[in-house]
Write a protein that holds these residues in place. Structure first.
Motif, PDB file in Angstrom:
ATOM      1  N   LEU A 142       0.815  -1.213   0.000  1.00  0.00           N
ATOM      2  CA  LEU A 142       0.000   0.000   0.000  1.00  0.00           C
ATOM      3  C   LEU A 142       0.851   1.266   0.000  1.00  0.00           C
ATOM      4  CD1 LEU A 142      -2.982  -0.851   2.369  1.00  0.00           C
ATOM      5  CD2 LEU A 142      -2.973  -0.656  -0.115  1.00  0.00           C
ATOM      6  N   VAL A 143       1.942   1.251   0.769  1.00  0.00           N
ATOM      7  CA  VAL A 143       2.835   2.415   0.793  1.00  0.00           C
ATOM      8  C   VAL A 143       3.426   2.651  -0.583  1.00  0.00           C
ATOM      9  CG1 VAL A 143       5.005   3.305   1.733  1.00  0.00           C
ATOM     10  CG2 VAL A 143       3.344   2.244   3.249  1.00  0.00           C
ATOM     11  N   MET A 144       3.894   1.598  -1.242  1.00  0.00           N
ATOM     12  CA  MET A 144       4.448   1.755  -2.588  1.00  0.00           C
ATOM     13  C   MET A 144       3.373   2.166  -3.589  1.00  0.00           C
ATOM     14  SD  MET A 144       7.463  -0.748  -3.432  1.00  0.00           S
ATOM     15  CE  MET A 144       8.896  -0.856  -2.413  1.00  0.00           C
ATOM     16  N   LEU A 145       2.165   1.684  -3.407  1.00  0.00           N
ATOM     17  CA  LEU A 145       1.085   2.079  -4.298  1.00  0.00           C
ATOM     18  C   LEU A 145       0.771   3.562  -4.146  1.00  0.00           C
ATOM     19  CD1 LEU A 145      -0.940   1.097  -6.404  1.00  0.00           C
ATOM     20  CD2 LEU A 145      -2.521   0.623  -4.521  1.00  0.00           C
ATOM     21  N   VAL A 146       0.772   4.056  -2.923  1.00  0.00           N
ATOM     22  CA  VAL A 146       0.536   5.487  -2.691  1.00  0.00           C
ATOM     23  C   VAL A 146       1.659   6.318  -3.315  1.00  0.00           C
ATOM     24  CG1 VAL A 146       0.462   7.271  -0.894  1.00  0.00           C
ATOM     25  CG2 VAL A 146      -0.892   5.182  -0.646  1.00  0.00           C
ATOM     26  N   ILE A 147       2.892   5.878  -3.153  1.00  0.00           N
ATOM     27  CA  ILE A 147       4.025   6.580  -3.782  1.00  0.00           C
ATOM     28  C   ILE A 147       3.846   6.598  -5.288  1.00  0.00           C
ATOM     29  CG2 ILE A 147       6.502   6.427  -4.263  1.00  0.00           C
ATOM     30  CD1 ILE A 147       6.837   5.401  -1.377  1.00  0.00           C
ATOM     31  N   ALA A 148       3.460   5.472  -5.870  1.00  0.00           N
ATOM     32  CA  ALA A 148       3.276   5.384  -7.319  1.00  0.00           C
ATOM     33  C   ALA A 148       2.152   6.312  -7.784  1.00  0.00           C
ATOM     34  CB  ALA A 148       2.977   3.946  -7.727  1.00  0.00           C
ATOM     35  N   VAL A 149       1.057   6.372  -7.047  1.00  0.00           N
ATOM     36  CA  VAL A 149      -0.063   7.239  -7.426  1.00  0.00           C
ATOM     37  C   VAL A 149       0.351   8.704  -7.359  1.00  0.00           C
ATOM     38  CG1 VAL A 149      -2.356   8.033  -6.716  1.00  0.00           C
ATOM     39  CG2 VAL A 149      -1.873   5.592  -6.837  1.00  0.00           C
ATOM     40  N   LEU A 174       6.397  -0.300 -10.355  1.00  0.00           N
ATOM     41  CA  LEU A 174       7.593  -1.096 -10.675  1.00  0.00           C
ATOM     42  C   LEU A 174       8.861  -0.276 -10.439  1.00  0.00           C
ATOM     43  CD1 LEU A 174       6.371  -2.870 -13.918  1.00  0.00           C
ATOM     44  CD2 LEU A 174       6.559  -3.840 -11.620  1.00  0.00           C
ATOM     45  N   GLY A 175       8.813   1.000 -10.795  1.00  0.00           N
ATOM     46  CA  GLY A 175       9.956   1.879 -10.551  1.00  0.00           C
ATOM     47  C   GLY A 175      10.246   2.053  -9.076  1.00  0.00           C
ATOM     48  N   ALA A 176       9.213   2.090  -8.252  1.00  0.00           N
ATOM     49  CA  ALA A 176       9.417   2.204  -6.804  1.00  0.00           C
ATOM     50  C   ALA A 176      10.117   0.960  -6.264  1.00  0.00           C
ATOM     51  CB  ALA A 176       8.077   2.412  -6.103  1.00  0.00           C
ATOM     52  N   ARG A 177       9.715  -0.196  -6.769  1.00  0.00           N
ATOM     53  CA  ARG A 177      10.392  -1.436  -6.349  1.00  0.00           C
ATOM     54  C   ARG A 177      11.848  -1.431  -6.768  1.00  0.00           C
ATOM     55  NH1 ARG A 177       9.048  -5.091  -2.857  1.00  0.00           N
ATOM     56  NH2 ARG A 177       9.968  -6.693  -4.149  1.00  0.00           N
ATOM     57  N   VAL A 178      12.103  -1.059  -8.014  1.00  0.00           N
ATOM     58  CA  VAL A 178      13.470  -1.027  -8.532  1.00  0.00           C
ATOM     59  C   VAL A 178      14.291   0.030  -7.809  1.00  0.00           C
ATOM     60  CG1 VAL A 178      14.845  -0.487 -10.576  1.00  0.00           C
ATOM     61  CG2 VAL A 178      12.864  -1.966 -10.774  1.00  0.00           C
ATOM     62  N   VAL A 198       9.567   0.318   3.849  1.00  0.00           N
ATOM     63  CA  VAL A 198       9.738   0.919   2.527  1.00  0.00           C
ATOM     64  C   VAL A 198      10.538   2.199   2.700  1.00  0.00           C
ATOM     65  CG1 VAL A 198       8.584   1.969   0.542  1.00  0.00           C
ATOM     66  CG2 VAL A 198       7.568  -0.009   1.671  1.00  0.00           C
ATOM     67  N   ALA A 199      11.675   2.268   2.034  1.00  0.00           N
ATOM     68  CA  ALA A 199      12.478   3.493   2.040  1.00  0.00           C
ATOM     69  C   ALA A 199      11.793   4.484   1.105  1.00  0.00           C
ATOM     70  CB  ALA A 199      13.900   3.198   1.596  1.00  0.00           C
ATOM     71  N   LEU A 200      11.228   5.535   1.656  1.00  0.00           N
ATOM     72  CA  LEU A 200      10.357   6.420   0.897  1.00  0.00           C
ATOM     73  C   LEU A 200      11.088   7.194  -0.197  1.00  0.00           C
ATOM     74  CD1 LEU A 200       8.212   7.787   3.852  1.00  0.00           C
ATOM     75  CD2 LEU A 200       7.683   5.908   2.308  1.00  0.00           C
ATOM     76  N   ILE A 201      12.242   7.754   0.109  1.00  0.00           N
ATOM     77  CA  ILE A 201      12.967   8.578  -0.866  1.00  0.00           C
ATOM     78  C   ILE A 201      13.475   7.740  -2.043  1.00  0.00           C
ATOM     79  CG2 ILE A 201      14.968  10.076  -1.194  1.00  0.00           C
ATOM     80  CD1 ILE A 201      14.429  11.089   1.682  1.00  0.00           C
ATOM     81  N   PRO A 202      14.159   6.614  -1.816  1.00  0.00           N
ATOM     82  CA  PRO A 202      14.570   5.798  -2.962  1.00  0.00           C
ATOM     83  C   PRO A 202      13.388   5.266  -3.783  1.00  0.00           C
ATOM     84  CG  PRO A 202      15.828   5.190  -1.049  1.00  0.00           C
ATOM     85  CD  PRO A 202      14.748   6.104  -0.582  1.00  0.00           C
ATOM     86  N   ALA A 203      12.292   4.941  -3.123  1.00  0.00           N
ATOM     87  CA  ALA A 203      11.122   4.457  -3.855  1.00  0.00           C
ATOM     88  C   ALA A 203      10.547   5.560  -4.738  1.00  0.00           C
ATOM     89  CB  ALA A 203      10.064   3.940  -2.888  1.00  0.00           C
ATOM     90  N   ALA A 204      10.465   6.780  -4.218  1.00  0.00           N
ATOM     91  CA  ALA A 204       9.944   7.895  -5.014  1.00  0.00           C
ATOM     92  C   ALA A 204      10.897   8.246  -6.158  1.00  0.00           C
ATOM     93  CB  ALA A 204       9.713   9.107  -4.116  1.00  0.00           C
TER      94      ALA A 204
END
Length: 95
Positions: free
Chosen positions: A7-14, A44-48, A65-71
């Motif tokens: 969910l955190v990665m999905l929010v970052i992606a959105v 996918l970019g957030a995961r990578v 989830v590391a927020l800055i690298p994911a974003a």
């Protein structure tokens, strides 16, 4: 990956997709389908990004989830994907 991390990665992606699509007007088509595709690519970019950049700023993590690298990863992969598609469309229309 736990559900809360998803969910955190999905929010970052959105958020990243919304900023690039509606804020920066970086799109191929201006419709909902294009925006939803950007969310998938940004996820996918957030995961990578998290795998490549690691866990910068240990305090800026949430649900493992590391927020800055994911974003950063979401933005970078999304920008490259849009650029590749625009380049291919320009090459196709010019030939």
């Amino acid at each position: 990956m736990a559900f809360d991390s998803f969910l955190v990665m999905l929010v970052i992606a959105v958020v990243v997709a919304a900023v690039m699509h509606y804020g920066l007007k970086l799109y191929i088509r201006n419709d909902l389908q294009s925006f939803i595709a950007k969310i998938a690519v940004a996820f996918l970019g957030a995961r990578v990004g998290e795998l490549i950049f690691g866990d910068w700023f240990a305090r800026a993590t949430y649900s493992d989830v590391a927020l800055i690298p994911a974003a950063l990863g979401a933005a970078a992969v999304l920008f490259v994907a849009v650029d590749i598609i625009k380049t291919l469309q320009a090459a196709r229309s010019s030939s």
